[in-house]
Design a protein around this motif. Sequence first.
Motif, mmCIF file in Angstrom:
data_model
loop_
_atom_site.group_PDB
_atom_site.id
_atom_site.type_symbol
_atom_site.label_atom_id
_atom_site.label_comp_id
_atom_site.label_asym_id
_atom_site.label_seq_id
_atom_site.Cartn_x
_atom_site.Cartn_y
_atom_site.Cartn_z
ATOM 1 N N LEU A 5 -1.833 -45.058 39.425
ATOM 2 C CA LEU A 5 -2.903 -44.469 40.222
ATOM 3 C C LEU A 5 -2.257 -42.989 40.902
ATOM 4 C CD1 LEU A 5 -5.751 -44.680 41.730
ATOM 5 C CD2 LEU A 5 -4.415 -45.576 43.734
ATOM 6 N N ASP A 41 -12.607 -47.390 34.069
ATOM 7 C CA ASP A 41 -12.116 -46.452 35.183
ATOM 8 C C ASP A 41 -11.994 -45.255 34.497
ATOM 9 O OD1 ASP A 41 -12.655 -48.603 36.759
ATOM 10 O OD2 ASP A 41 -10.311 -49.022 36.800
ATOM 11 N N ARG A 62 -4.655 -43.052 36.694
ATOM 12 C CA ARG A 62 -5.921 -43.315 37.040
ATOM 13 C C ARG A 62 -6.160 -42.777 38.239
ATOM 14 N NH1 ARG A 62 -8.045 -48.228 35.956
ATOM 15 N NH2 ARG A 62 -6.373 -48.623 34.494
ATOM 16 N N PRO A 64 -8.643 -42.804 41.831
ATOM 17 C CA PRO A 64 -8.869 -43.455 42.802
ATOM 18 C C PRO A 64 -10.593 -44.069 42.777
ATOM 19 C CG PRO A 64 -8.629 -41.657 43.805
ATOM 20 C CD PRO A 64 -8.255 -41.440 42.354
ATOM 21 N N PRO A 65 -10.940 -44.941 43.067
ATOM 22 C CA PRO A 65 -12.314 -45.353 42.567
ATOM 23 C C PRO A 65 -13.285 -44.305 43.863
ATOM 24 C CG PRO A 65 -11.227 -47.205 43.606
ATOM 25 C CD PRO A 65 -10.497 -46.264 43.357
ATOM 26 N N VAL A 66 -12.710 -44.066 44.676
ATOM 27 C CA VAL A 66 -13.426 -43.147 45.958
ATOM 28 C C VAL A 66 -12.411 -42.132 46.029
ATOM 29 C CG1 VAL A 66 -14.386 -42.923 48.048
ATOM 30 C CG2 VAL A 66 -14.781 -44.980 46.683
#
Length: 180
Positions: A5, A41, A62, A64-66
């Motif tokens: 990430l 993702d 990767r 981050p989701p937000v």
Amino acid sequence: MNPPLSRTNAEAHLYMDLHPCSCGESRFPRQSAVVALDDGDLASRYTGTCAGCGRDREFVFRLPPVIDGAGTGFRYGGDEPSQLLDPGEWLLVADAYAGQVPAAATTGEAAQRARAALTRAVAALDEVGKFIPAGGDAVPPDVFGSDRGRQLHQREPGRFRRDRLTAVRDAYAGMLSQLG
């Protein structure tokens, strides 16, 4: 493939700068693209050709989701510790940026460079602090994942105490405020 990430573009670029090609060159012109991973993702993919030897380079991080855009000022990431760099690497980054600041008061372009370096040094010290557990007084030895981070911790474990990190950060922030 499960890439690490990267919380921000700044963190990804710093990671790439700290991981040179096998020839030793860290510079390469970087093209970036957002790509979908097998699990759905999203990731940032950086590619380019090494400026030293011509080898193809690629890094995938990767996302981050937000995306945390909260707060003001320069930051390498949110409240969670980095997955790309360990606390020793962050402290070395802070040292390197602080070392770019001239001892004498500066004006003009030199002051701008000093402000940028101190801003990044403060942000890197903030990253070190994220590895200290709540209620803890120092970075635990088991979170150092890189050789250079472990070596710095072994040589100077006191530099990873909360009180010392705070004192150095406050000194850099004070220098930064004097530059305006």
